[in-house]
Design a protein around this motif. Structure first.
Motif: not given
Length: 425
Positions: A252-264
């Motif tokens: 994935s490119d560093e500037d890829s766009q994500y609808l949501e980001d989650h961290h666990f």
């Protein structure tokens, strides 16, 4: 673009794709099993009768695996397998695995069919397992699969993307199964509907192939179109050991766009249990300890790999299965079965009083080998616990990791595994 978008763009012959765009993509590999092959064949023949092709687009890119009812347990199952064998002979499909070679999602990577960058479709929802190898892989129904058989192409709506970062080093008897159950418990069974779920983070990066397959296998349990990971070194070594074919790794490119980001952060995670009757009904094991069980099942495309069997055997040691429990073990493939046999793992199970079955899906979907009666309770390493999933609608299924399942089989109730492993291996 992210990994999924890059793979789909390449398959569609486009420079780039965007979420929501409908594309026609070239398929690299198509898979059906003994339960989904006959409906696909029937629709394929209907297409041919209406002027479509009478021959599949590429017999070398189709794989058929008998795994859901093996050996055939009903006349209907036997007929399904007969129809599939005859079609394979007629069409020149040589990649057909009939005699308990294993579960399709284990057999395909083992036999070198799965490589990074591929577009793989399967007439089974857990086809998303192959995302562990950096492939775009998703399930589809028989009608869509019949069109793939005929044309080698299919349509997709490019999914929105969700990124899930997992960090921390799990301790004790905490494994990939606990990580994905915890994630699904937080996101929900419909929280990622028709989204591409990309798993990242140092926990994923350091995870072995078996664990990565477990994570991607259950992406569909939160509604995802596909789960995917950038292959790590272990994964690339695994792929190269299974095939000499070339492949391309997408990042994935560093500037890829994500609808949501989650961290666990899973550093302090304890073993997780999904309680009846939904996969997102998840609690730490201490919340359900003491729950009576009638059956324990170790196997399935989620946790029937060698590493899972080894974990369970170490927990069991020289102890015996509780007299009130049926402990069913089904390795995910013949290769795994043989390795576990050679290493004494199968002997550990048999001496403990377990029932060791041939590789297959049977108990997971309540097809045969371990069907639950009304009111009975199972704890299993499978991926689904819907009402009636493993038998009667009045039965109940809990999902857990191999260590919890093994300990529960010994104790007769849902139990957290002892911190000191046994000496069964």
């Amino acid at each position: 673009m992210n990994m999924t978008e890059k793979i789909l763009a390449e398959a569609a012959g486009l420079r780039e794709v965007t979420p929501g765009e409908i594309i026609e993509a070239r398929v690299d590999l198509a898979m059906t099993h003994d339960g989904t092959s006959p409906p696909t064949i029937r629709t394929f023949r209907d297409i041919a009768s209406r002027g479509g092709p009478a021959r599949v687009w590429d017999p070398e890119r189709i794989v058929m695996v008998f795994d859901h009812n093996v050996p055939a347990n009903t006349i209907g199952a036997a007929e399904f397998q007969r129809v599939t064998r005859e079609f394979a002979r007629e069409q020149g499909i040589v990649n057909i695995f009939q005699n308990a070679a294993g579960i399709c999602h284990q057999v395909l990577p083992e036999r070198g069919f799965v490589r990074p960058g591929m577009v793989i479709v399967g007439a089974d929802s857990h086809t998303c397992t192959y995302g562990a190898f950096g492939a775009f892989a998703t399930g589809m129904g028989a009608t869509d699969m019949a069109m793939v058989f005929a044309t080698g192409k299919t349509w997709f709506m490019v999914p929105e993307a969700m990124r899930i970062e997992v960090t921390g080093e799990p301790e004790g008897h905490v494994y990939a199964k606990d990580v994905i159950l915890h994630i699904i418990g937080e996101i929900g069974v419909d929280g990622a509907t028709y989204r591409s779920v990309e798993f990242t983070g140092d926990t994923i990066e350091s995870m072995d192939v078996s664990g990565r397959m477990t994570i991607c296998n259950m992406a569909v349990e939160m509604g995802a179109k596909n789960g995917i990971m950038e292959p790590n070194r272990q994964t690339l070594d695994y792929v190269r050991s299974r095939t000499g074919s070339e492949f391309r790794v997408y990042s994935s490119d560093e500037d890829s766009q994500y609808l949501e980001d989650h961290h666990f952060d899973v550093s302090d995670l304890e073993p997780q249990v999904a309680c009846p009757d939904d996969v997102d009904n998840v609690y730490p094991v201490h919340r359900v300890e003491g729950t009576h069980i009638d059956e324990a099942f170790l196997g399935s495309c989620t946790n029937g790999r060698y590493e899972d069997l080894k974990i369970a055997a170490e927990v069991i040691g020289d102890r015996r299965v509780h007299e009130d429990v049926r402990f069913i073990v089904s390795p995910a493939s013949r290769e795994i079965y043989l390795k576990a046999l050679e290493d004494g793992i199968i002997e550990t199970f048999i001496r403990a009083g377990a029932i060791v079955c041939n590789p297959g899906c049977g108990p997971c979907l309540g097809a045969h080998m371990g069907v639950l009666a009304p009111g009975e309770v199972s704890i299993a390493t499978t991926n689904r616990n819907f009402r009636g999933r493993m038998g009667d609608p009045a039965s109940s299924v809990y999902l857990a990791n191999p260590a919890v399942v093994a300990e529960s089989a010994i104790e007769g109730v849902i139990s957290a595994p002892q911190q000191e492993a046994g000496n069964g291996c």
